[in-house]
Design an enzyme around this catalytic site. Structure first.
Site, short mmCIF file in Angstrom:
data_model
loop_
_atom_site.label_atom_id
_atom_site.label_comp_id
_atom_site.label_asym_id
_atom_site.label_seq_id
_atom_site.Cartn_x
_atom_site.Cartn_y
_atom_site.Cartn_z
N CYS A 1 0.81 -1.22 0.00
CA CYS A 1 0.00 0.00 0.00
C CYS A 1 0.85 1.28 0.00
O CYS A 1 0.34 2.36 -0.26
CB CYS A 1 -0.94 -0.01 1.19
SG CYS A 1 -2.10 -1.38 1.07
N ASN B 1 -10.13 -0.55 -0.80
CA ASN B 1 -8.67 -0.46 -0.75
C ASN B 1 -8.09 -1.04 -2.04
O ASN B 1 -8.16 -2.25 -2.26
CB ASN B 1 -8.17 -1.23 0.48
CG ASN B 1 -6.67 -1.15 0.66
OD1 ASN B 1 -5.93 -0.69 -0.22
ND2 ASN B 1 -6.19 -1.61 1.81
N HIS C 1 -3.59 6.93 2.09
CA HIS C 1 -3.92 5.61 1.55
C HIS C 1 -5.31 5.22 2.08
O HIS C 1 -5.62 5.46 3.25
CB HIS C 1 -2.87 4.59 2.00
CG HIS C 1 -3.29 3.18 1.72
ND1 HIS C 1 -3.64 2.78 0.45
CD2 HIS C 1 -3.44 2.10 2.53
CE1 HIS C 1 -3.98 1.50 0.50
NE2 HIS C 1 -3.87 1.07 1.74
#
Ligand code: UT7
Length: 335
Positions: free
Chosen positions: A113, A284, A254
């Site tokens: 990520c 996500n 993020h």
């Protein structure tokens, strides 16, 4: 003379197919209410046909169209991903071929990520050194290819997307990538990983039977360190550049969990109106979340030339970091 790397183009691609919380209710023991309150996610996109390089190539093509340049002008392509089409060749090579970037070289970068941040900092080095003039940084992940849609702990979280950023040199040292703080700590390896398929556990019928080709996450453990890690690094980059919350125009976090994002904003003394959030629509998307936010906000005219922007991420590894930018790309809506 020293050069600064500035963002001169941004674009994204998301697949058309939507997987809503209500769809997931029919697949695992979960509810729309649980998912929204615990994560902030309502729906995510799923790529049915094709691979990560297809989404990445579409994002790069849109980027070239926005910037008005040809693919043959690209010098370097860096693809941040944990879902490469294959172990090799690198997804960057596949993207290079698909977009026709015949003068480019490139490579993949694995930082989960935080991949987009690691790739942006890497790309900026090529610009700042004077070695190259047009570096394309892509964050792209087809998370649906490594998610177990029978595991309610993880299948509700992830989606598929790609975002692409063009870096070019400028002599104006007041804009572009001003500062960066990056970290990794491999002792976090047991909290978020995909065990199978690599040299440690090469794929066999047994690794597949054990589901080792799916990602595993100890959500609670990652949650705790993500809140602290992302907030600390965001605060650090502000403090060492003498910035207060009121000096920051946008936090681009993020998109892993809305609760992690809010905790980070609070620690930075930032009102949520200054935080880019699209986790509700995309979930996500790992390396793609940050360019997906930047691209949408820029296209909608909300991200403007001259604004101070902090990018922050936390992910598997563990990896985490923050980048401070002075945005210099003119707003498309203003033209
Ligand atoms: O992007 C890379 C970094 N990743 C992250 O930053 C993710 C960090 N972690 C998280 O975002 C959160 O930990 C999750 C969203 C993954 C989970 O939220 P949580 O508030 O930590 O829930 P939990 O795992 O502690 O589970 C609470 C309860 C459990 O039931 P019991 O043991 O309390 O009876 C779970 O079994 O919720 C249950 N549960 C669910 N219930 C309905 C877990 N998943 C689900 C689900 N639907 N999908």
């Amino acid at each position: 003379m020293a050069k600064r790397a500035e963002i001169t183009g941004i674009a994204h691609y998301v697949p058309d197919q939507v997987l809503s919380n209500f769809d997931l209710e029919k697949m695992v023991d979960t509810s729309d209410e649980w998912i929204r309150t615990r994560t902030g996610i309502s729906e995510r996109r799923i790529l049915k046909e094709g691979a990560t390089s297809d989404m990445a190539a579409k994002a790069v093509q849109a980027l070239l169209a926005n910037r008005g340049i040809g693919a043959e002008e690209i010098d370097v392509i860096i693809v941040a991903t944990v879902t490469p089409d294959m172990f090799f060749p690198a997804t960057a090579c596949l993207v290079q071929d698909k977009v026709g970037a015949k003068h480019a070289w490139g490579f993949d970068l694995s930082a989960a990520c935080s991949g987009l941040l690691f790739a942006l900092v890497t790309g900026a080095q090529f610009i700042e050194s004077g070695a190259y003039r047009k570096v394309v940084v892509v964050g792209a992940d087809k998370m649906s290819s490594i998610v177990d849609y029978k595991d309610r702990n993880t299948c509700i979280l992830f989606g598929d997307a790609a975002g692409a950023i063009l870096l070019e040199p400028t002599d104006d040292m007041s804009v572009g990538m001003i500062d960066r703080v990056l970290h990794c700590d491999g002792s976090g390896r047991d909290a978020l990983y995909m065990a199978g398929g690599g040299s440690l556990n090469p794929p066999t019928a047994e690794t597949v039977a054990q589901g080792m080709h799916y990602l595993f996450q100890d959500g609670k453990a990652v949650f705790k360190v993500a809140v602290v890690g992302m907030a600390d690094v965001s605060r650090e980059i502000m403090d060492r550049n003498g910035l207060k919350g009121s000096d920051v125009d946008w936090l681009v976090p993020h998109q892993a969990n809305l609760r992690i994002i809010s905790a980070c904003a609070e620690r930075m003394d930032l009102d949520m109106s200054k935080v880019m959030v699209n986790i509700d629509r995309y979930g996500n998307t790992t390396a793609a979340t940050i360019p997906l936010c930047l691209s949408e906000w820029w296209q909608q005219g909300k991200l403007k030339k001259g604004q101070t922007v902090v990018l922050s991420a936390f992910g598997a590894g563990f990896t985490w970091g923050s980048i401070l930018l002075k945005w210099s790309l003119a707003n498309p809506v203003a033209h």
